[in-house]
Design a protein around this motif. Structure first.
Motif, PDB file in Angstrom:
ATOM      1  N   ASN A   1       1.516  10.921  -2.903  1.00 23.59           N
ATOM      2  CA  ASN A   1       1.800  11.063  -1.819  1.00 23.59           C
ATOM      3  C   ASN A   1       0.663   9.135  -1.802  1.00 23.59           C
ATOM      4  OD1 ASN A   1       3.353  12.336  -0.649  1.00 23.59           O
ATOM      5  ND2 ASN A   1       0.935  13.257   0.411  1.00 23.59           N
ATOM      6  N   GLY A   2       1.715   8.538  -0.765  1.00 24.46           N
ATOM      7  CA  GLY A   2       0.316   6.672  -0.216  1.00 24.46           C
ATOM      8  C   GLY A   2      -0.708   7.223   0.255  1.00 24.46           C
ATOM      9  N   HIS A   3      -1.190   6.593   0.308  1.00 26.95           N
ATOM     10  CA  HIS A   3      -3.045   6.487   1.203  1.00 26.95           C
ATOM     11  C   HIS A   3      -3.186   4.849   2.155  1.00 26.95           C
ATOM     12  CE1 HIS A   3      -4.383   5.981  -2.719  1.00 26.95           C
ATOM     13  NE2 HIS A   3      -5.275   5.246  -2.271  1.00 26.95           N
ATOM     14  N   LEU A   4      -4.001   5.232   2.623  1.00 31.02           N
ATOM     15  CA  LEU A   4      -4.820   3.634   3.302  1.00 31.02           C
ATOM     16  C   LEU A   4      -5.979   4.195   3.190  1.00 31.02           C
ATOM     17  CD1 LEU A   4      -5.036   0.883   4.320  1.00 31.02           C
ATOM     18  CD2 LEU A   4      -5.036   2.307   6.559  1.00 31.02           C
ATOM     19  N   ARG A   5      -7.066   3.520   2.516  1.00 25.74           N
ATOM     20  CA  ARG A   5      -8.499   4.107   2.061  1.00 25.74           C
ATOM     21  C   ARG A   5     -10.004   3.364   2.718  1.00 25.74           C
ATOM     22  NH1 ARG A   5     -10.363   8.426  -0.859  1.00 25.74           N
ATOM     23  NH2 ARG A   5      -8.478   7.956  -2.651  1.00 25.74           N
ATOM     24  N   PHE A   6     -10.507   3.759   3.223  1.00 23.04           N
ATOM     25  CA  PHE A   6     -11.650   2.655   3.129  1.00 23.04           C
ATOM     26  C   PHE A   6     -12.378   3.056   2.389  1.00 23.04           C
ATOM     27  CE2 PHE A   6      -9.011   2.612   7.212  1.00 23.04           C
ATOM     28  CZ  PHE A   6      -8.572   1.180   7.300  1.00 23.04           C
ATOM     29  N   THR A   7     -13.866   2.022   1.898  1.00 24.13           N
ATOM     30  CA  THR A   7     -14.981   2.745   0.723  1.00 24.13           C
ATOM     31  C   THR A   7     -15.890   2.597   2.119  1.00 24.13           C
ATOM     32  OG1 THR A   7     -13.329   1.644  -1.159  1.00 24.13           O
ATOM     33  CG2 THR A   7     -15.633   2.024  -1.212  1.00 24.13           C
ATOM     34  N   VAL A   8     -16.445   3.049   2.402  1.00 26.41           N
ATOM     35  CA  VAL A   8     -17.920   3.228   3.151  1.00 26.41           C
ATOM     36  C   VAL A   8     -19.273   3.561   2.505  1.00 26.41           C
ATOM     37  CG1 VAL A   8     -18.888   3.650   5.121  1.00 26.41           C
ATOM     38  CG2 VAL A   8     -16.661   4.242   5.419  1.00 26.41           C
ATOM     39  N   ARG A   9     -20.347   1.980   2.389  1.00 26.19           N
ATOM     40  CA  ARG A   9     -20.992   2.637   2.051  1.00 26.19           C
ATOM     41  C   ARG A   9     -22.220   3.085   2.412  1.00 26.19           C
ATOM     42  NH1 ARG A   9     -21.610  -3.264   0.691  1.00 26.19           N
ATOM     43  NH2 ARG A   9     -20.264  -4.636   3.187  1.00 26.19           N
ATOM     44  N   ALA A  10     -22.532   3.656   1.323  1.00 24.68           N
ATOM     45  CA  ALA A  10     -23.366   4.787   0.977  1.00 24.68           C
ATOM     46  C   ALA A  10     -22.518   6.444   1.170  1.00 24.68           C
ATOM     47  CB  ALA A  10     -24.682   5.488   2.694  1.00 24.68           C
ATOM     48  N   ALA A  11     -21.384   6.966   1.330  1.00 24.05           N
ATOM     49  CA  ALA A  11     -20.535   7.572   1.429  1.00 24.05           C
ATOM     50  C   ALA A  11     -20.407   8.968  -0.002  1.00 24.05           C
ATOM     51  CB  ALA A  11     -18.509   7.498   2.084  1.00 24.05           C
ATOM     52  N   PRO A  12     -20.058   9.960   0.141  1.00 23.70           N
ATOM     53  CA  PRO A  12     -20.011  10.615  -1.344  1.00 23.70           C
ATOM     54  C   PRO A  12     -19.247  10.113  -1.649  1.00 23.70           C
ATOM     55  CG  PRO A  12     -20.343  12.064   0.743  1.00 23.70           C
ATOM     56  CD  PRO A  12     -20.340  10.534   1.803  1.00 23.70           C
ATOM     57  N   ARG A  13     -19.234  10.857  -2.574  1.00 23.50           N
ATOM     58  CA  ARG A  13     -17.969  10.604  -4.175  1.00 23.50           C
ATOM     59  C   ARG A  13     -16.372  10.701  -3.203  1.00 23.50           C
ATOM     60  NH1 ARG A  13     -15.946  14.722  -6.418  1.00 23.50           N
ATOM     61  NH2 ARG A  13     -16.866  16.393  -6.365  1.00 23.50           N
TER      62      ARG A  13
END
Length: 293
Positions: free
Chosen positions: A184-196
Motif C-alpha cells: 500500500n501507499g501513503h501520504l505521511r506528515f513528519t510532525v515535530r516531537a511525534a513518536p517514532r
C-alpha cells in the motif's frame, strides 16, 4: 513562439517560460486535470527531450533538482500517466515536437541556464485550499494547517483518536508513496516531537492508500505543503517560531557569506511575492537572515 497541440495537452513556449495545459481527453489522468495549467520558467529547466515510437512519441521536460515542490514531495515516483512534464505526441506531429525541442534548447543555451540544483522553489506548487478523499482518510490543506479525517475503513486506533489538525509550524516534512504491487501507499506528515514512525495503517499523521483512482491526488496535498516548508537545500533555513530563550544564538557569518545572504533575501522576497511564503513565514525567514548578517 513554439506551440504543440495534442489530445494529451498543449505546450506553449514564449522564450521565457513554458505553459503546460492538460488535455481534455478521457485518457488524461485525474491528477493532471486537477493540477491544471502549469507555468514553468525557463530557469527551472535542466533539459528537454523527444522520444519517437512507432505509433506515438513523448516529449519530456527535465527540471532542475529542487525547482518543483511536486517532484520533491513525490520523490520521482509519479508514473507516466500522472507526470505533468510529459506529453504524448501523435506520429503526424513528430516534426512539430522536434522543432519545439530545438526552440527550448536554443533558449537554454542563449540564456546560459545552468542545470545544477537550486536552493529555492521556482514553481509555487498546487493552489490552496484543497481537499482529497482517498484510502482510509480525507486530507485537507488551507495553506496554514493540515486536517486529517478518517473514513469508516480506518483502523480503530485512528477512528478513536478522531480528526487531526496539524499546524504548518509543527510539520517537519511530508512524503507521498504510491501503491506498488501488494504494498500500500501513503501520504505521511513528519510532525515535530511525534513518536517514532509506525506503519501508515496505524499512524495518526498518515493516510494509507490502497491503489484506487484518486490515490495520486494525495500527491497534490503533499506538494502544496512541501511548497510552504523551508527548501531542503536553502543556504539559510527558514526557522520556525520558537519560545523566547529557546532559539540558538545565530552563528557568526564570514565576510564572504554576506553576498549569499543578500541573495537569500532577494529569493525570499520573490517567494513571498509569488505566494509560496505567507506574510508570517516571510517575516520569520527574513529575521533569521538579518540576524546572521
Amino acid at each position: 513562439m513554439a506551440e504543440i497541440i495534442q489530445k494529451d495537452g498543449t505546450w506553449v513556449f514564449d522564450g521565457e517560460a513554458l505553459r503546460l495545459t492538460p488535455g481534455r481527453d478521457k485518457n488524461v489522468s485525474l491528477l493532471r486535470k486537477e493540477l491544471g495549467e502549469l507555468l514553468v520558467p525557463l530557469t527551472a529547466l535542466a533539459g528537454i527531450s523527444f522520444e519517437q515510437g512507432k505509433k506515438s512519441g513523448r516529449l519530456r521536460l527535465r527540471l532542475r533538482d529542487g525547482a518543483d515542490p511536486l517532484l520533491h514531495a513525490t520523490g520521482g515516483r509519479l508514473t507516466e500517466p500522472h507526470d505533468p512534464y510529459q506529453l504524448l505526441v501523435e506520429s503526424d506531429r513528430y516534426g512539430v515536437a522536434e522543432y519545439f525541442v530545438d526552440e527550448v534548447r536554443n533558449a537554454l543555451l542563449l540564456d546560459q541556464v545552468p542545470s545544477d540544483p537550486v536552493d529555492a522553489y521556482l514553481l509555487p506548487g498546487p493552489a490552496v485550499p484543497l481537499s482529497v478523499s482517498a484510502g482510509d482518510g480525507v486530507a485537507s490543506f488551507d495553506g496554514e494547517r493540515v486536517r486529517l479525517e478518517w473514513k469508516w475503513q480506518a483502523e480503530d486506533s485512528k477512528s478513536a483518536a478522531g480528526p487531526r489538525t496539524l499546524p504548518l509550524a509543527d510539520i517537519a516534512g511530508v512524503e507521498w508513496q504510491p501503491t506498488v504491487g501488494l504494498e500500500n501507499g501513503h501520504l505521511r506528515f513528519t510532525v515535530r516531537a511525534a513518536p517514532r514512525k509506525v506503519p501508515p495503517k496505524y499512524d495518526p499523521n498518515a493516510v494509507e492508500l490502497w491503489g484506487f483512482k484518486k490515490d495520486p491526488l494525495m500527491a497534490l496535498v503533499a506538494a502544496a505543503v512541501q511548497a510552504r516548508l523551508p527548501h531542503p537545500s536553502a543556504p539559510v533555513a527558514v526557522q520556525e517560531a520558537a519560545p523566547a530563550g529557546d532559539a540558538p544564538a545565530p552563528a557568526p557569518v564570514a565576510e564572504d557569506d554576506h553576498d549569499a545572504l543578500l541573495r537569500r533575501l532577494r529569493e525570499l522576497g520573490e517567494l513571498h511575492r509569488s505566494g509560496v511564503l505567507t506574510d508570517e513565514e516571510f517575516t520569520l525567514a527574513k529575521q533569521a537572515v538579518l540576524k546572521r548578517m
